[in-house]
Motif scaffolding. Structure first.
Motif, PDB file in Angstrom:
ATOM      1  N   ILE A 190      18.740  82.681  57.964  1.00  0.00           N
ATOM      2  CA  ILE A 190      19.143  83.625  56.920  1.00  0.00           C
ATOM      3  C   ILE A 190      20.031  84.717  57.514  1.00  0.00           C
ATOM      4  O   ILE A 190      21.061  85.072  56.939  1.00  0.00           O
ATOM      5  N   GLY A 191      19.652  85.233  58.669  1.00  0.00           N
ATOM      6  CA  GLY A 191      20.453  86.264  59.325  1.00  0.00           C
ATOM      7  C   GLY A 191      21.840  85.772  59.682  1.00  0.00           C
ATOM      8  O   GLY A 191      22.838  86.480  59.504  1.00  0.00           O
ATOM      9  N   LEU A 196      28.071  77.594  54.708  1.00  0.00           N
ATOM     10  CA  LEU A 196      27.184  78.079  53.658  1.00  0.00           C
ATOM     11  C   LEU A 196      26.797  76.957  52.698  1.00  0.00           C
ATOM     12  O   LEU A 196      25.625  76.814  52.334  1.00  0.00           O
ATOM     13  N   PHE A 197      27.771  76.139  52.288  1.00  0.00           N
ATOM     14  CA  PHE A 197      27.475  75.070  51.334  1.00  0.00           C
ATOM     15  C   PHE A 197      26.612  73.966  51.930  1.00  0.00           C
ATOM     16  O   PHE A 197      25.947  73.237  51.187  1.00  0.00           O
ATOM     17  N   THR A 215      14.455  80.334  50.262  1.00  0.00           N
ATOM     18  CA  THR A 215      14.997  81.586  50.804  1.00  0.00           C
ATOM     19  C   THR A 215      16.307  81.339  51.546  1.00  0.00           C
ATOM     20  O   THR A 215      17.236  82.138  51.442  1.00  0.00           O
ATOM     21  N   VAL A 216      16.398  80.232  52.252  1.00  0.00           N
ATOM     22  CA  VAL A 216      17.634  79.880  52.956  1.00  0.00           C
ATOM     23  C   VAL A 216      18.723  79.537  51.945  1.00  0.00           C
ATOM     24  O   VAL A 216      19.879  79.950  52.090  1.00  0.00           O
ATOM     25  N   GLN A 217      18.364  78.802  50.901  1.00  0.00           N
ATOM     26  CA  GLN A 217      19.338  78.456  49.860  1.00  0.00           C
ATOM     27  C   GLN A 217      19.850  79.714  49.154  1.00  0.00           C
ATOM     28  O   GLN A 217      21.051  79.835  48.882  1.00  0.00           O
ATOM     29  N   ALA A 218      18.944  80.640  48.878  1.00  0.00           N
ATOM     30  CA  ALA A 218      19.347  81.892  48.224  1.00  0.00           C
ATOM     31  C   ALA A 218      20.270  82.704  49.132  1.00  0.00           C
ATOM     32  O   ALA A 218      21.255  83.293  48.670  1.00  0.00           O
ATOM     33  N   ALA A 231      22.283  81.468  51.374  1.00  0.00           N
ATOM     34  CA  ALA A 231      23.575  80.779  51.370  1.00  0.00           C
ATOM     35  C   ALA A 231      24.370  81.126  50.113  1.00  0.00           C
ATOM     36  O   ALA A 231      25.582  81.362  50.182  1.00  0.00           O
ATOM     37  N   LEU A 232      23.694  81.181  48.971  1.00  0.00           N
ATOM     38  CA  LEU A 232      24.379  81.568  47.724  1.00  0.00           C
ATOM     39  C   LEU A 232      24.897  82.996  47.794  1.00  0.00           C
ATOM     40  O   LEU A 232      26.027  83.277  47.385  1.00  0.00           O
TER      41      LEU A 232
END
Length: 116
Positions: free
Chosen positions: A31-32, A53-54, A73-76, A78-79
């Motif tokens: 995430i960071g 990111l995608f 949380t990782v997907q969020a 990236a968005l």
């Protein structure tokens, strides 16, 4: 890593350095890196950062792509990173993609409103 990205320090990291951090499979580090790199490149529409990111948004993968299990949380993150990367660009396709993903909701429920 997010703070380094906000300060612009992650721009000098090579792709191999980013891969090293992402391959650790530690959610907080991932995430960071995602948010920090996007913050460092905010508003640039950088293609390499966009691809990174995608890769963390499974709903946007082609059907032939192997299925990945990524935490929401990782997907969020990236968005949010995509939003930072395309900030102020008025890029219509990215706007539509982000709106579709926001409308999709979380992976746990039926997508309906939360009970009162």
């Amino acid at each position: 890593l997010l703070a380094f990205g906000i300060q612009g320090h992650l721009r000098c990291l090579a792709a191999t350095d980013l891969y090293h951090y992402l391959s650790q499979e530690h959610d907080t580090t991932t995430i960071g890196v995602l948010l920090g790199t996007a913050a460092a490149q905010r508003g640039t529409m950088d293609a390499t950062t966009s691809k990174m990111l995608f890769l963390h948004i499974p709903a946007r993968h082609p059907a032939s792509y192997p299925e990945l299990e990524l935490p929401t949380t990782v997907q969020a993150a990236a968005l949010m990173g995509v939003g930072l990367l395309y900030m102020g660009s008025s890029h219509r396709l990215m706007t539509n993609i982000l709106l579709e993903e926001i409308g999709r909701g979380g992976g746990g429920g039926g997508g309906g409103p939360a009970p009162p």
